[in-house]
Structure formats: C-alpha cells, structure tokens
Write a protein that holds these residues in place. Structure first.
Motif, PDB file in Angstrom:
ATOM      1  N   LEU A 110       0.829  -1.211   0.000  1.00 56.03           N
ATOM      2  CA  LEU A 110       0.000   0.000   0.000  1.00 56.03           C
ATOM      3  C   LEU A 110       0.860   1.257   0.000  1.00 56.03           C
ATOM      4  O   LEU A 110       0.563   2.238  -0.682  1.00 56.03           O
ATOM      5  N   GLY A 111       1.944   1.205   0.794  1.00 54.25           N
ATOM      6  CA  GLY A 111       2.869   2.340   0.831  1.00 54.25           C
ATOM      7  C   GLY A 111       3.513   2.569  -0.532  1.00 54.25           C
ATOM      8  O   GLY A 111       3.633   3.702  -0.995  1.00 54.25           O
ATOM      9  N   ALA A 112       3.901   1.471  -1.196  1.00 53.79           N
ATOM     10  CA  ALA A 112       4.514   1.577  -2.524  1.00 53.79           C
ATOM     11  C   ALA A 112       3.528   2.135  -3.538  1.00 53.79           C
ATOM     12  O   ALA A 112       3.868   2.998  -4.353  1.00 53.79           O
ATOM     13  N   ALA A 113       2.284   1.643  -3.482  1.00 55.20           N
ATOM     14  CA  ALA A 113       1.259   2.111  -4.421  1.00 55.20           C
ATOM     15  C   ALA A 113       0.987   3.597  -4.239  1.00 55.20           C
ATOM     16  O   ALA A 113       0.807   4.336  -5.214  1.00 55.20           O
ATOM     17  N   ALA A 114       0.976   4.037  -2.985  1.00 54.95           N
ATOM     18  CA  ALA A 114       0.716   5.454  -2.705  1.00 54.95           C
ATOM     19  C   ALA A 114       1.813   6.338  -3.290  1.00 54.95           C
ATOM     20  O   ALA A 114       1.557   7.441  -3.782  1.00 54.95           O
ATOM     21  N   VAL A 115       3.065   5.841  -3.235  1.00 57.58           N
ATOM     22  CA  VAL A 115       4.191   6.621  -3.746  1.00 57.58           C
ATOM     23  C   VAL A 115       4.188   6.663  -5.275  1.00 57.58           C
ATOM     24  O   VAL A 115       4.344   7.721  -5.891  1.00 57.58           O
ATOM     25  N   MET A 116       3.995   5.513  -5.911  1.00 49.20           N
ATOM     26  CA  MET A 116       4.155   5.426  -7.360  1.00 49.20           C
ATOM     27  C   MET A 116       2.940   5.909  -8.140  1.00 49.20           C
ATOM     28  O   MET A 116       3.060   6.502  -9.200  1.00 49.20           O
ATOM     29  N   TRP A 117       1.749   5.624  -7.622  1.00 47.87           N
ATOM     30  CA  TRP A 117       0.546   5.953  -8.394  1.00 47.87           C
ATOM     31  C   TRP A 117      -0.403   6.906  -7.672  1.00 47.87           C
ATOM     32  O   TRP A 117      -1.354   7.399  -8.249  1.00 47.87           O
ATOM     33  N   GLY A 118      -0.134   7.117  -6.388  1.00 52.96           N
ATOM     34  CA  GLY A 118      -1.056   7.954  -5.618  1.00 52.96           C
ATOM     35  C   GLY A 118      -2.290   7.148  -5.248  1.00 52.96           C
ATOM     36  O   GLY A 118      -2.650   6.178  -5.931  1.00 52.96           O
ATOM     37  N   GLN A 119      -2.911   7.506  -4.162  1.00 56.37           N
ATOM     38  CA  GLN A 119      -4.099   6.798  -3.702  1.00 56.37           C
ATOM     39  C   GLN A 119      -5.090   7.799  -3.137  1.00 56.37           C
ATOM     40  O   GLN A 119      -4.714   8.902  -2.734  1.00 56.37           O
ATOM     41  N   SER A 120      -6.330   7.378  -3.085  1.00 58.85           N
ATOM     42  CA  SER A 120      -7.349   8.218  -2.470  1.00 58.85           C
ATOM     43  C   SER A 120      -7.126   8.262  -0.969  1.00 58.85           C
ATOM     44  O   SER A 120      -6.440   7.399  -0.402  1.00 58.85           O
ATOM     45  N   SER A 121      -7.712   9.237  -0.324  1.00 56.34           N
ATOM     46  CA  SER A 121      -7.585   9.357   1.132  1.00 56.34           C
ATOM     47  C   SER A 121      -8.150   8.126   1.828  1.00 56.34           C
ATOM     48  O   SER A 121      -7.616   7.676   2.844  1.00 56.34           O
ATOM     49  N   ALA A 122      -9.221   7.559   1.255  1.00 48.13           N
ATOM     50  CA  ALA A 122      -9.850   6.375   1.852  1.00 48.13           C
ATOM     51  C   ALA A 122      -8.894   5.185   1.852  1.00 48.13           C
ATOM     52  O   ALA A 122      -8.805   4.442   2.830  1.00 48.13           O
ATOM     53  N   VAL A 123      -8.152   5.016   0.743  1.00 50.19           N
ATOM     54  CA  VAL A 123      -7.201   3.899   0.652  1.00 50.19           C
ATOM     55  C   VAL A 123      -5.983   4.160   1.534  1.00 50.19           C
ATOM     56  O   VAL A 123      -5.467   3.247   2.192  1.00 50.19           O
ATOM     57  N   LEU A 124      -5.517   5.403   1.560  1.00 48.59           N
ATOM     58  CA  LEU A 124      -4.367   5.741   2.409  1.00 48.59           C
ATOM     59  C   LEU A 124      -4.673   5.486   3.878  1.00 48.59           C
ATOM     60  O   LEU A 124      -3.790   5.084   4.643  1.00 48.59           O
ATOM     61  N   ALA A 125      -5.920   5.708   4.279  1.00 47.77           N
ATOM     62  CA  ALA A 125      -6.304   5.464   5.670  1.00 47.77           C
ATOM     63  C   ALA A 125      -6.165   3.981   6.020  1.00 47.77           C
ATOM     64  O   ALA A 125      -5.872   3.636   7.164  1.00 47.77           O
ATOM     65  N   LEU A 126      -6.359   3.118   5.028  1.00 40.43           N
ATOM     66  CA  LEU A 126      -6.210   1.683   5.264  1.00 40.43           C
ATOM     67  C   LEU A 126      -4.772   1.324   5.631  1.00 40.43           C
ATOM     68  O   LEU A 126      -4.535   0.336   6.335  1.00 40.43           O
ATOM     69  N   HIS A 127      -3.829   2.107   5.135  1.00 40.59           N
ATOM     70  CA  HIS A 127      -2.415   1.828   5.406  1.00 40.59           C
ATOM     71  C   HIS A 127      -2.139   1.827   6.905  1.00 40.59           C
ATOM     72  O   HIS A 127      -1.444   0.943   7.415  1.00 40.59           O
ATOM     73  N   PHE A 128      -2.692   2.809   7.606  1.00 37.42           N
ATOM     74  CA  PHE A 128      -2.498   2.863   9.058  1.00 37.42           C
ATOM     75  C   PHE A 128      -3.214   1.693   9.735  1.00 37.42           C
ATOM     76  O   PHE A 128      -2.689   1.095  10.672  1.00 37.42           O
ATOM     77  N   GLY A 129      -4.403   1.351   9.235  1.00 37.37           N
ATOM     78  CA  GLY A 129      -5.136   0.214   9.796  1.00 37.37           C
ATOM     79  C   GLY A 129      -4.380  -1.090   9.639  1.00 37.37           C
ATOM     80  O   GLY A 129      -4.302  -1.897  10.570  1.00 37.37           O
ATOM     81  N   PHE A 130      -3.786  -1.301   8.464  1.00 39.73           N
ATOM     82  CA  PHE A 130      -2.987  -2.505   8.237  1.00 39.73           C
ATOM     83  C   PHE A 130      -1.752  -2.515   9.140  1.00 39.73           C
ATOM     84  O   PHE A 130      -1.331  -3.559   9.645  1.00 39.73           O
ATOM     85  N   SER A 131      -1.176  -1.333   9.336  1.00 38.12           N
ATOM     86  CA  SER A 131      -0.006  -1.234  10.218  1.00 38.12           C
ATOM     87  C   SER A 131      -0.359  -1.631  11.643  1.00 38.12           C
ATOM     88  O   SER A 131       0.431  -2.300  12.320  1.00 38.12           O
ATOM     89  N   LEU A 132      -1.544  -1.230  12.101  1.00 41.18           N
ATOM     90  CA  LEU A 132      -1.974  -1.582  13.452  1.00 41.18           C
ATOM     91  C   LEU A 132      -2.189  -3.084  13.599  1.00 41.18           C
ATOM     92  O   LEU A 132      -1.825  -3.671  14.625  1.00 41.18           O
ATOM     93  N   VAL A 133      -2.787  -3.700  12.599  1.00 36.65           N
ATOM     94  CA  VAL A 133      -2.999  -5.156  12.658  1.00 36.65           C
ATOM     95  C   VAL A 133      -1.659  -5.873  12.696  1.00 36.65           C
ATOM     96  O   VAL A 133      -1.468  -6.836  13.451  1.00 36.65           O
ATOM     97  N   SER A 134      -0.711  -5.411  11.886  1.00 31.52           N
ATOM     98  CA  SER A 134       0.619  -6.003  11.872  1.00 31.52           C
ATOM     99  C   SER A 134       1.285  -5.855  13.243  1.00 31.52           C
ATOM    100  O   SER A 134       1.869  -6.810  13.777  1.00 31.52           O
ATOM    101  N   PHE A 135       1.182  -4.652  13.818  1.00 28.00           N
ATOM    102  CA  PHE A 135       1.742  -4.424  15.156  1.00 28.00           C
ATOM    103  C   PHE A 135       1.087  -5.332  16.196  1.00 28.00           C
ATOM    104  O   PHE A 135       1.775  -5.945  17.025  1.00 28.00           O
ATOM    105  N   ALA A 136      -0.241  -5.435  16.158  1.00 27.42           N
ATOM    106  CA  ALA A 136      -0.954  -6.240  17.150  1.00 27.42           C
ATOM    107  C   ALA A 136      -0.548  -7.703  17.065  1.00 27.42           C
ATOM    108  O   ALA A 136      -0.384  -8.373  18.099  1.00 27.42           O
TER     109      ALA A 136
END
Length: 301
Positions: A110-136
C-alpha cells in the motif's frame, strides 16, 4: 533452551518496539506531508539505494521511514518463522505468524502504491489500519513467548458466549474508529472543527466536507469511550475473579481516556507535532490492548 527462550524474548520485544517506531514514523510522514520525499520511485529513493544528496527534511523523514520499515519487515518475518518452529504447540502461534507476515506485506504494498501511483484518502487510511494489525500480531506473538514460561498457570477465562461476542464487537468497532481517525488525517480534516468538545461552537455543526469527516470521527470516538466504560462495568460486575480480564479492561479504559484527551490536545495545539505523535502512540497501545482481549476471548470456555 533457556538461552534460546531469552534470545526469542529479546528479539520479540525489539520487534514490537520497532513496529511502534514504524507506526509513529508513518504518522510523522503524514503530519509533515513527506510522502513524496523520495519522489515517485520505490523502493529506491530518487532512483538510488542511498540518495547522493539528502537536502530536504521531507526526504530525510521519508527515507528513514522506508529504511526502518524494511528492517522491521525482515524482523517480523524472522520472528514469525522462529515462533512457528519453537512454539507450534501454542494454539495461536501459527495464525498470528501468518497474519504478521501477510499484513507487513500488505502494508508495504500500500505504501509503494501510494508513492508510485497515488491513492485516495480512503485507501491511504487503510495503510495505518494494516499497520496496526501487523503491530498487534507481533505484540501478541511476544506475549505468547512470555506466557510459555508460565506453562499450566496460563488458563482460559470463563466468560459467556454473549460477552465473548461483545468483545469481538468492541475490537471491530475500534478498528472502524481508527479508520475514521486516519481518514481525518489523510483528508486534512484535523482542524475542521475549531474548539473542543464543541465543533465550531456548535453541538451538531453543518455536516459538509471536512467538517463532516472530523465531526464523524469525534462522535465515533465518544461512542468508543462509552463502549469501553460498559466493558469495564460488565467485567467488574460479572467477572471480578478473572484478574487478567480486569487488568486488561482497566488499561483499555485508561488508554481510551488519554486518547480522548490527546484528541482535544491536537485541536488546542493546532495539530502540533507532539500532539499528533501522542495521538498515534496512544491509539496504537489501545489497539494492542483490545487485541489481547480478543485473544483471551478466543480462549474462553
């Protein structure tokens, strides 16, 4: 075996701390708008492994975030494989190991996609959610390592099926609240409501654009606070003998209270760096605590 356990404990602690650092770095990237600090190339930075010139703060922040994330990605994979081999008899090990690896990969993509192609705010918000699941998942793997020393002393809490499902609801709802918070950041809505707890001096403001995003998050966060109070009351009324449950829900209440106050702090300080980092850190701790509560619920008899 004892030395091996010590090494595994140390490595799991370092990985957990590292995941918190990655989460905070991600929040810093968002706060400072450094997402394009390395241009539109990934995983390289300005087309290079190590940029020849790092002359902007945005580049330093983005590059350090990428570097630490890459190291932690490797550490998470190592931890997952190590746990799979050493604690295969523990019921949660394999599932958590799979989740840890999958979500660290999703997070990176998701981080790579945001850098190379850009993402909507809704998709970018998922990045933090995925990070939290990974941390948990990493946090819970770490807890399993320490539980292993207790052996038979680790017992399953005795709770009703309805309360078990309530815990699952709390976890799911918290994830949604986290998502709304990430959406606030990525849509630039953090200061859409002047003042706190009122929004622009109103109990219910006109729900337009950024104001609707910010106000929606405030309402969701307030309901989260009420839900966790209900959780604590229920545990102390019906499960006061379950010490682990009691401690976990009390910690959850403390964290959600601090989170609410840190949200107000964000508004009063006009989105200062300290308030933004504190807000991200507390929600990370709260999500980890509720995730542990879910693990306890899955063990319930």
């Amino acid at each position: 075996m004892n030395n091996l356990n010590k090494r595994l404990k140390l490595f799991s602690i370092l990985t957990t701390i590292g995941m918190i650092i990655v989460l905070l770095q991600g929040a810093l990237v968002t706060k400072t708008e450094s997402g394009q600090g390395c241009g539109d190339s990934w995983p390289l930075c300005h087309g290079q492994v190590i940029p020849e010139t790092i002359n902007t703060l945005e580049t330093i922040i983005e590059y350090s975030h990428r570097a630490v994330s890459a190291i932690l990605g490797i550490m998470v994979i190592i931890l997952a494989i190590w746990m799979w081999k050493k604690l295969p008899h523990v019921r949660e090990t394999k599932l958590l190991a799979i989740i840890a690896i999958l979500f660290i990969i999703f997070q990176g993509l998701l981080g790579a996609a945001a850098v190379m192609w850009g993402q909507s705010s809704a998709v970018l918000a998922l990045h933090f959610g995925f990070s939290l699941v990974s941390f948990a998942s990493v946090l819970l793997l770490t807890i399993l390592v320490f539980e292993e020393d207790k052996g038979p002393q680790v017992r399953s809490p005795r709770i009703s099926l309805s309360f078990k499902w309530f815990i699952y609801f709390v976890f799911t709802y918290l994830y949604l609240v986290v998502y709304t918070g990430a959406l606030v950041r990525h849509t630039g809505s953090s200061l859409a409501c002047a003042g706190w707890p009122l929004c622009n001096g109103q109990i219910i403001p006109p729900l337009k654009a950024n104001i609707a995003v910010q106000f929606g998050h405030r309402v969701a966060a307030a309901l989260m606070f009420i839900v966790i109070i209900a959780l604590v009351i229920h545990v102390y009324r019906y499960y006061k003998d379950e010490i682990t449950l009691r401690y976990t829900v009390v910690i959850s209440l403390i964290l959600v209270s601090i989170q609410v106050l840190s949200g107000a702090y964000v508004v009063f300080t006009q989105l200062s760096l300290l308030s933004s980092m504190l807000h991200a850190f507390i929600i990370t701790c709260l999500f980890g605590t509720i995730s542990y509560l879910v693990m306890l619920a899955t063990r319930a008899k």
